[in-house]
Design a protein around this motif. Structure first.
Motif, PDB file in Angstrom:
ATOM      1  N   GLU A   1       0.836  -1.201   0.000  1.00  0.00           N
ATOM      2  CA  GLU A   1       0.000   0.000   0.000  1.00  0.00           C
ATOM      3  C   GLU A   1       0.873   1.254   0.000  1.00  0.00           C
ATOM      4  O   GLU A   1       0.571   2.229  -0.680  1.00  0.00           O
ATOM      5  N   ASN A   2       1.958   1.245   0.755  1.00  0.00           N
ATOM      6  CA  ASN A   2       2.834   2.401   0.790  1.00  0.00           C
ATOM      7  C   ASN A   2       3.447   2.674  -0.580  1.00  0.00           C
ATOM      8  O   ASN A   2       3.563   3.815  -0.997  1.00  0.00           O
ATOM      9  N   LEU A   3       3.853   1.607  -1.288  1.00  0.00           N
ATOM     10  CA  LEU A   3       4.414   1.786  -2.627  1.00  0.00           C
ATOM     11  C   LEU A   3       3.370   2.349  -3.576  1.00  0.00           C
ATOM     12  O   LEU A   3       3.672   3.227  -4.407  1.00  0.00           O
ATOM     13  N   ASN A   4       2.134   1.871  -3.462  1.00  0.00           N
ATOM     14  CA  ASN A   4       1.077   2.399  -4.310  1.00  0.00           C
ATOM     15  C   ASN A   4       0.826   3.879  -4.014  1.00  0.00           C
ATOM     16  O   ASN A   4       0.595   4.685  -4.930  1.00  0.00           O
ATOM     17  N   ASP A   5       0.869   4.233  -2.722  1.00  0.00           N
ATOM     18  CA  ASP A   5       0.695   5.639  -2.359  1.00  0.00           C
ATOM     19  C   ASP A   5       1.821   6.493  -2.934  1.00  0.00           C
ATOM     20  O   ASP A   5       1.594   7.622  -3.382  1.00  0.00           O
ATOM     21  N   LEU A   6       3.031   5.970  -2.920  1.00  0.00           N
ATOM     22  CA  LEU A   6       4.158   6.722  -3.458  1.00  0.00           C
ATOM     23  C   LEU A   6       4.044   6.879  -4.969  1.00  0.00           C
ATOM     24  O   LEU A   6       4.377   7.926  -5.524  1.00  0.00           O
ATOM     25  N   ARG A   7       3.569   5.845  -5.649  1.00  0.00           N
ATOM     26  CA  ARG A   7       3.339   5.963  -7.094  1.00  0.00           C
ATOM     27  C   ARG A   7       2.263   7.013  -7.369  1.00  0.00           C
ATOM     28  O   ARG A   7       2.376   7.800  -8.311  1.00  0.00           O
ATOM     29  N   THR A   8       1.224   7.007  -6.564  1.00  0.00           N
ATOM     30  CA  THR A   8       0.167   8.001  -6.723  1.00  0.00           C
ATOM     31  C   THR A   8       0.703   9.401  -6.454  1.00  0.00           C
ATOM     32  O   THR A   8       0.368  10.362  -7.165  1.00  0.00           O
ATOM     33  N   PHE A   9       1.550   9.519  -5.429  1.00  0.00           N
ATOM     34  CA  PHE A   9       2.178  10.811  -5.136  1.00  0.00           C
ATOM     35  C   PHE A   9       2.956  11.329  -6.343  1.00  0.00           C
ATOM     36  O   PHE A   9       2.865  12.510  -6.695  1.00  0.00           O
ATOM     37  N   ILE A  10       3.717  10.461  -6.994  1.00  0.00           N
ATOM     38  CA  ILE A  10       4.488  10.865  -8.171  1.00  0.00           C
ATOM     39  C   ILE A  10       3.547  11.361  -9.265  1.00  0.00           C
ATOM     40  O   ILE A  10       3.805  12.382  -9.918  1.00  0.00           O
ATOM     41  N   ALA A  11       2.445  10.658  -9.476  1.00  0.00           N
ATOM     42  CA  ALA A  11       1.492  11.045 -10.516  1.00  0.00           C
ATOM     43  C   ALA A  11       0.884  12.415 -10.226  1.00  0.00           C
ATOM     44  O   ALA A  11       0.730  13.243 -11.123  1.00  0.00           O
ATOM     45  N   VAL A  12       0.535  12.678  -8.972  1.00  0.00           N
ATOM     46  CA  VAL A  12      -0.031  13.975  -8.601  1.00  0.00           C
ATOM     47  C   VAL A  12       0.999  15.080  -8.781  1.00  0.00           C
ATOM     48  O   VAL A  12       0.704  16.162  -9.307  1.00  0.00           O
ATOM     49  N   ALA A  13       2.231  14.816  -8.352  1.00  0.00           N
ATOM     50  CA  ALA A  13       3.295  15.816  -8.482  1.00  0.00           C
ATOM     51  C   ALA A  13       3.572  16.133  -9.948  1.00  0.00           C
ATOM     52  O   ALA A  13       3.829  17.285 -10.311  1.00  0.00           O
ATOM     53  N   GLN A  14       3.501  15.134 -10.803  1.00  0.00           N
ATOM     54  CA  GLN A  14       3.769  15.341 -12.223  1.00  0.00           C
ATOM     55  C   GLN A  14       2.657  16.102 -12.913  1.00  0.00           C
ATOM     56  O   GLN A  14       2.902  16.982 -13.732  1.00  0.00           O
ATOM     57  N   THR A  15       1.416  15.749 -12.595  1.00  0.00           N
ATOM     58  CA  THR A  15       0.279  16.331 -13.309  1.00  0.00           C
ATOM     59  C   THR A  15      -0.266  17.596 -12.673  1.00  0.00           C
ATOM     60  O   THR A  15      -0.946  18.388 -13.326  1.00  0.00           O
ATOM     61  N   GLY A  16       0.006  17.779 -11.371  1.00  0.00           N
ATOM     62  CA  GLY A  16      -0.570  18.921 -10.671  1.00  0.00           C
ATOM     63  C   GLY A  16      -2.078  18.824 -10.557  1.00  0.00           C
ATOM     64  O   GLY A  16      -2.771  19.846 -10.474  1.00  0.00           O
ATOM     65  N   SER A  17      -2.604  17.603 -10.543  1.00  0.00           N
ATOM     66  CA  SER A  17      -4.055  17.429 -10.541  1.00  0.00           C
ATOM     67  C   SER A  17      -4.421  16.069  -9.961  1.00  0.00           C
ATOM     68  O   SER A  17      -3.891  15.044 -10.397  1.00  0.00           O
ATOM     69  N   PHE A  18      -5.338  16.052  -9.000  1.00  0.00           N
ATOM     70  CA  PHE A  18      -5.847  14.780  -8.496  1.00  0.00           C
ATOM     71  C   PHE A  18      -6.629  14.044  -9.578  1.00  0.00           C
ATOM     72  O   PHE A  18      -6.576  12.819  -9.682  1.00  0.00           O
ATOM     73  N   THR A  19      -7.365  14.799 -10.388  1.00  0.00           N
ATOM     74  CA  THR A  19      -8.182  14.186 -11.439  1.00  0.00           C
ATOM     75  C   THR A  19      -7.310  13.495 -12.479  1.00  0.00           C
ATOM     76  O   THR A  19      -7.568  12.354 -12.874  1.00  0.00           O
TER      77      THR A  19
END
Length: 296
Positions: free
Chosen positions: A3-21
């Motif tokens: 779960e922590n790794l998945n959260d970190l992958r999600t964090f990277i995606a948010v940081a890259q896109t600047g958007s939760f959506t």
């Protein structure tokens, strides 16, 4: 830990896109799930990772530092997993490639179709758009652009011959309004303009002076504007004005006589298309296989 790794992958995606959506679309979960996982990650780490407003999301100083450390680590993990898969008899994995609409529709589509046939276990995503992007930030494996538009810090492989532009119109339009002899004559004509996606301006038309080889630019003026080459072609074929376009994009309409080119002695030629990707992806078997097919 998973779960922590998945959260970190999600964090990277948010940081890259600047958007939760947008991050939710990338990771295949809901926007609310992305928001919840980021708050949970901040709570576990005891640090604020994002500045949130009603209009935007951006990393804090701590968030940016974490992003810059995590991104290469996860890219290396993904690359190693891909390498292990590709050591098997058949190539497997996925490729995301960004390129212009023209290159996919008029130049390389047949070769991409062949790639799908040769490598049935590879998933291929092509994103066709005319805006310029950062392929690393938007998680593409490679991009395809004209030679002059490729970033200098990328590995670039030429895929096509030089591209010649042309001005074209319906024969009926030329019969009614006359044929321009120089680019300056276009000021008296209806020019069908292309709206650029990045900054919203109109694409300038460029020509090569046959006398001295210098580049001549004009700003198209007319009553029809679109952000799609397909729409501009239809408008030109219907007799609404002149369009400026790659010659190979209207081959069929030229052959059928629906369009006719003018100012051919002023036509400008640009360097051909290149596939480009970061240096750290140079060892990817999937990219190497794609390059081989596209260069055939």
């Amino acid at each position: 830990m998973a779960e922590n790794l998945n959260d970190l992958r999600t964090f990277i995606a948010v940081a890259q896109t600047g958007s939760f959506t947008k991050a939710a679309a990338q990771t295949g979960v809901s926007q609310s799930a992305v928001s919840h996982s980021m708050r949970a990650l901040e709570s576990r780490l005891g640090v604020k990772l994002f500045h949130r407003t009603t209009r935007s999301i951006s990393t804090t100083e701590a968030g940016e530092r974490l992003y810059r450390h995590l991104l290469p680590l996860f890219e290396n993990i993904d690359q190693e997993i891909s390498n292990v898969l590709n050591e098997q008899e058949n190539l497997r994995g996925s490729l995301r490639v960004n390129g212009s609409i023209h290159v996919f529709e008029s130049v390389l589509w047949a070769k991409f179709e062949h790639f799908l046939q040769v490598y049935p276990d590879v998933s291929l995503e092509l994103v066709a758009e005319n805006r310029f992007i950062d392929i690393v930030a938007e998680r593409f494996d490679a991009g395809i652009r004209l030679g002059d538009d490729v970033a200098k810090d990328m590995i670039a492989v030429r895929l096509s011959p030089d591209m010649q532009m042309c001005v074209a119109a319906a024969p009926a339009y030329l019969a009614q309004y006359g044929t321009p002899q120089t680019p300056a004559d276009l000021s008296a004509h209806q020019c069908l303009a292309m709206r650029l996606p990045t900054h919203g301006g109109l694409l300038a038309w460029e020509f090569t002076n046959p006398d001295d080889g210098k580049t001549v630019k004009i700003r198209p003026q007319g009553r029809f504007t679109a952000n799609s080459g397909f729409l501009l072609q239809n408008a030109a074929a219907a007799g609404h004005g002149l369009m400026w376009t790659p010659r190979d994009s209207i081959t069929e309409k030229l052959s059928s006589g629906r369009l006719k080119t003018v100012l051919d002695d002023w036509a400008i030629t640009y360097p051909g298309y290149y596939l480009y990707y970061p240096n750290r992806r140079s060892g990817s078997p999937l990219l190497q296989a794609l390059v081989e097919v596209l260069r055939e």
